[in-house]
Design an enzyme around this catalytic site. Sequence first.
Site, short mmCIF file in Angstrom:
data_model
loop_
_atom_site.label_atom_id
_atom_site.label_comp_id
_atom_site.label_asym_id
_atom_site.label_seq_id
_atom_site.Cartn_x
_atom_site.Cartn_y
_atom_site.Cartn_z
CB SER A 1 47.08 -32.72 49.03
OG SER A 1 47.84 -32.75 50.21
CG ASP B 1 43.45 -29.13 55.10
OD1 ASP B 1 44.52 -29.41 55.68
OD2 ASP B 1 43.30 -29.25 53.87
CG HIS C 1 44.07 -32.65 53.56
ND1 HIS C 1 44.58 -31.50 53.03
CD2 HIS C 1 44.68 -33.68 52.92
CE1 HIS C 1 45.48 -31.80 52.11
NE2 HIS C 1 45.55 -33.12 52.01
#
Length: 315
Positions: free
Chosen positions: A155, A249, A279
């Site tokens: 991320s 995501d 995610h």
Amino acid sequence: MTLDPELAAALDGLPYVGLADPIKARASMRDLAAALAEPPAAAGSGVEERTIPGSPGAPPVRVRIYRPREAARPAPVLVYFHGGGFVTGELENEHGRCLEFAEDGIAVVSVGYRLAPEHPYPAGFEDCYAATVWAHEHASGFGGDPERVAVGGGSAGGALAAAVALRARDEGGPPLVFQMLLYPVLDDRMETPSMRAFTEPPLFNRTDVEHMWRHYLGGRADVPAYAAPARAGDLSGLPRAYVLVAEYDPLRDEGLGYAHRLIVSGVPTELHHVPGACHGFDGILSARLGRLAFAEQRAVLRRCLTGRLDSTVAK
């Protein structure tokens, strides 16, 4: 949206980490990390915390070093950056993951960088780059090989890894050999189809992305590539890459696009798109999809950094 059934069941009841309020987000992230925590790996790695010099004029950086006890010396080095939207997260979030990497014979330097909005870009990025330079220069001091230094993260950590790789190339910095980008944050423009489509997926959604960039960029109009790597005009000459993206995501398409650009720029790149995933799914080890993704990360690191080939598959 047809999320993997095991993932959907595991996500039910988990804390939601919204990024509108950083203080509340950090508390929720600690709750989420505790809920997802797995029993620690068998004690085979030495763990040490240090404070190392930051960039000129910046405060020191906290790092946690994981030494593989059974590995042949010197060991390859992975400098790892945690996720959390540049706003949340800490060293403890990645403790289990880093222990497992060290079990595979990799020396890991996990970086506790400064967080936004108290410390907007470039503070966290400068901390991560300084830690990477330090890891390269001091690798022999913790059993590492300065010729086999990689960066990685998930991320926001993936954004930081990509940005560190860009700067190292641009400035003749540490000669990185690999970058592991897990569902990375890459593009502040938020114009991809997945960003428009996935406004309510679990763990992370478009609204979270909006808050994330607001906190991280601090209102600046000029967004450099070291803040949003998708803005880099040239991706040639970067280290070998592994990119993981999830179907549901909002960041999916910027990851796909970045991987494609790496490939056409001549960078050896592996890309894995996981159907039915959201995610951060690789942190949900109670679901087989998460276990498979994490097992693949370990296998990729072993192959790319240690040269070991195996057929380990998560059950």
